[in-house]
Design a protein around this motif. Sequence first.
Motif, mmCIF file in Angstrom:
data_model
loop_
_atom_site.group_PDB
_atom_site.id
_atom_site.type_symbol
_atom_site.label_atom_id
_atom_site.label_comp_id
_atom_site.label_asym_id
_atom_site.label_seq_id
_atom_site.Cartn_x
_atom_site.Cartn_y
_atom_site.Cartn_z
ATOM 1 N N MET A 1 -9.521 -11.218 13.505
ATOM 2 C CA MET A 1 -9.026 -10.462 12.367
ATOM 3 C C MET A 1 -10.069 -10.503 11.264
ATOM 4 N N ASN A 2 -10.219 -9.393 10.595
ATOM 5 C CA ASN A 2 -11.115 -9.331 9.449
ATOM 6 C C ASN A 2 -10.321 -8.830 8.244
ATOM 7 N N TYR A 3 -10.998 -8.625 7.123
ATOM 8 C CA TYR A 3 -10.317 -8.210 5.897
ATOM 9 C C TYR A 3 -9.604 -6.864 6.076
ATOM 10 N N SER A 4 -10.227 -5.903 6.733
ATOM 11 C CA SER A 4 -9.603 -4.590 6.951
ATOM 12 C C SER A 4 -8.328 -4.724 7.774
ATOM 13 N N ASP A 5 -8.381 -5.569 8.818
ATOM 14 C CA ASP A 5 -7.187 -5.799 9.638
ATOM 15 C C ASP A 5 -6.070 -6.423 8.812
ATOM 16 N N LEU A 6 -6.440 -7.344 7.931
ATOM 17 C CA LEU A 6 -5.453 -7.979 7.061
ATOM 18 C C LEU A 6 -4.781 -6.937 6.163
ATOM 19 N N ILE A 7 -5.568 -6.073 5.564
ATOM 20 C CA ILE A 7 -5.026 -5.028 4.684
ATOM 21 C C ILE A 7 -4.086 -4.116 5.473
ATOM 22 N N GLN A 8 -4.499 -3.718 6.675
ATOM 23 C CA GLN A 8 -3.640 -2.868 7.506
ATOM 24 C C GLN A 8 -2.341 -3.581 7.864
ATOM 25 N N SER A 9 -2.438 -4.857 8.194
ATOM 26 C CA SER A 9 -1.260 -5.645 8.539
ATOM 27 C C SER A 9 -0.296 -5.738 7.355
ATOM 28 N N ILE A 10 -0.825 -5.929 6.158
ATOM 29 C CA ILE A 10 0.021 -6.009 4.954
ATOM 30 C C ILE A 10 0.657 -4.654 4.668
ATOM 31 N N ARG A 11 -0.103 -3.591 4.797
ATOM 32 C CA ARG A 11 0.463 -2.239 4.587
ATOM 33 C C ARG A 11 1.636 -1.998 5.543
ATOM 34 N N LYS A 12 1.455 -2.435 6.785
ATOM 35 C CA LYS A 12 2.504 -2.247 7.793
ATOM 36 C C LYS A 12 3.712 -3.143 7.507
ATOM 37 N N ARG A 13 3.454 -4.392 7.183
ATOM 38 C CA ARG A 13 4.541 -5.346 6.952
ATOM 39 C C ARG A 13 5.394 -4.971 5.742
ATOM 40 N N PHE A 14 4.753 -4.538 4.656
ATOM 41 C CA PHE A 14 5.480 -4.212 3.428
ATOM 42 C C PHE A 14 5.751 -2.715 3.282
ATOM 43 N N LYS A 15 5.403 -1.967 4.345
ATOM 44 C CA LYS A 15 5.641 -0.521 4.355
ATOM 45 C C LYS A 15 4.987 0.186 3.162
ATOM 46 N N PHE A 16 3.737 -0.201 2.898
ATOM 47 C CA PHE A 16 2.949 0.457 1.858
ATOM 48 C C PHE A 16 2.296 1.687 2.464
ATOM 49 N N SER A 17 2.278 2.760 1.717
ATOM 50 C CA SER A 17 1.567 3.951 2.178
ATOM 51 C C SER A 17 0.085 3.795 1.832
ATOM 52 N N SER A 18 -0.713 4.704 2.345
ATOM 53 C CA SER A 18 -2.153 4.638 2.062
ATOM 54 C C SER A 18 -2.441 4.933 0.589
ATOM 55 N N ASN A 19 -1.478 5.532 -0.127
ATOM 56 C CA ASN A 19 -1.640 5.810 -1.559
ATOM 57 C C ASN A 19 -1.234 4.635 -2.441
ATOM 58 N N ASP A 20 -0.486 3.669 -1.863
ATOM 59 C CA ASP A 20 -0.051 2.506 -2.650
ATOM 60 C C ASP A 20 -1.247 1.619 -2.967
ATOM 61 N N SER A 21 -1.287 1.150 -4.199
ATOM 62 C CA SER A 21 -2.377 0.277 -4.642
ATOM 63 C C SER A 21 -1.858 -1.152 -4.777
ATOM 64 N N PHE A 22 -2.581 -2.111 -4.215
ATOM 65 C CA PHE A 22 -2.200 -3.515 -4.329
ATOM 66 C C PHE A 22 -3.450 -4.374 -4.230
ATOM 67 N N HIS A 23 -3.305 -5.614 -4.656
ATOM 68 C CA HIS A 23 -4.397 -6.572 -4.477
ATOM 69 C C HIS A 23 -3.806 -7.906 -4.029
ATOM 70 N N LEU A 24 -4.664 -8.793 -3.539
ATOM 71 C CA LEU A 24 -4.249 -10.074 -2.967
ATOM 72 C C LEU A 24 -4.861 -11.222 -3.747
ATOM 73 N N GLU A 25 -4.089 -12.303 -3.852
ATOM 74 C CA GLU A 25 -4.566 -13.542 -4.463
ATOM 75 C C GLU A 25 -4.093 -14.713 -3.620
ATOM 76 N N TYR A 26 -4.823 -15.813 -3.678
ATOM 77 C CA TYR A 26 -4.385 -17.071 -3.087
ATOM 78 C C TYR A 26 -4.861 -18.191 -3.986
ATOM 79 N N SER A 27 -4.366 -19.397 -3.736
ATOM 80 C CA SER A 27 -4.813 -20.538 -4.533
ATOM 81 C C SER A 27 -5.326 -21.629 -3.609
ATOM 82 N N SER A 28 -6.179 -22.474 -4.172
ATOM 83 C CA SER A 28 -6.714 -23.625 -3.450
ATOM 84 C C SER A 28 -6.667 -24.808 -4.400
ATOM 85 N N PRO A 29 -6.851 -26.016 -3.892
ATOM 86 C CA PRO A 29 -6.873 -27.176 -4.789
ATOM 87 C C PRO A 29 -7.938 -27.067 -5.879
ATOM 88 N N ALA A 30 -8.985 -26.294 -5.638
ATOM 89 C CA ALA A 30 -10.069 -26.171 -6.621
ATOM 90 C C ALA A 30 -9.817 -25.070 -7.644
#
Length: 173
Positions: A1-30
């Motif tokens: 899996m790469n970043y593009s696959d992740l974006i496609q997977s999220i679009r599919k999981r949350f039923k986002f259309s190709s026009n929907d705009s979103f961004h991703l964040e995560y946290s780490s101990p640092a």
Amino acid sequence: MNYSDLIQSIRKRFKFSSNDSFHLEYSSPACSSVYLDNESDFKMLFCCAKIYHMDNVLVTVIKDFGKSCSSTSVVVDDCAEMIDENDYLGDAFKDGPQNFFLSDEWGSYLSHAGQKFESIADFRDKLRKFVVQSGFHYVLSRNDSIYVNVVCANRDVDHCGWEVLGSVASINQ
């Protein structure tokens, strides 16, 4: 899996259309908030997971609505199932044969009470190497030709009880 696959997977999981705009964040101990915007950031997520021994990573999906946002969090359990991090990590972080350093054995130089050394100089040398490998600071409370008494430098602050008492055996005097 790469970043593009992740974006496609999220679009599919949350039923986002190709026009929907979103961004991703995560946290780490640092860092409490790390943007996940491209392939490089995606690789860094796995580096962080490996370095900090994280079993899962909480990725927040933030959908943009013009000037406002809505967020949903997704827990990615066991990153190894999702992707082989060895594809993304540099050689220093890969599983498998590890590099060995001359200092690796220093942590075993002081191992038990009653341990014997060739000389007081040998003891001092092994003590210095032991604390370098172990990563703490010490204070010599007594250091002469017969006795070496060593205590943890953080004794008063952290209630560190680490102490080593060394002396020349009477047979060697």
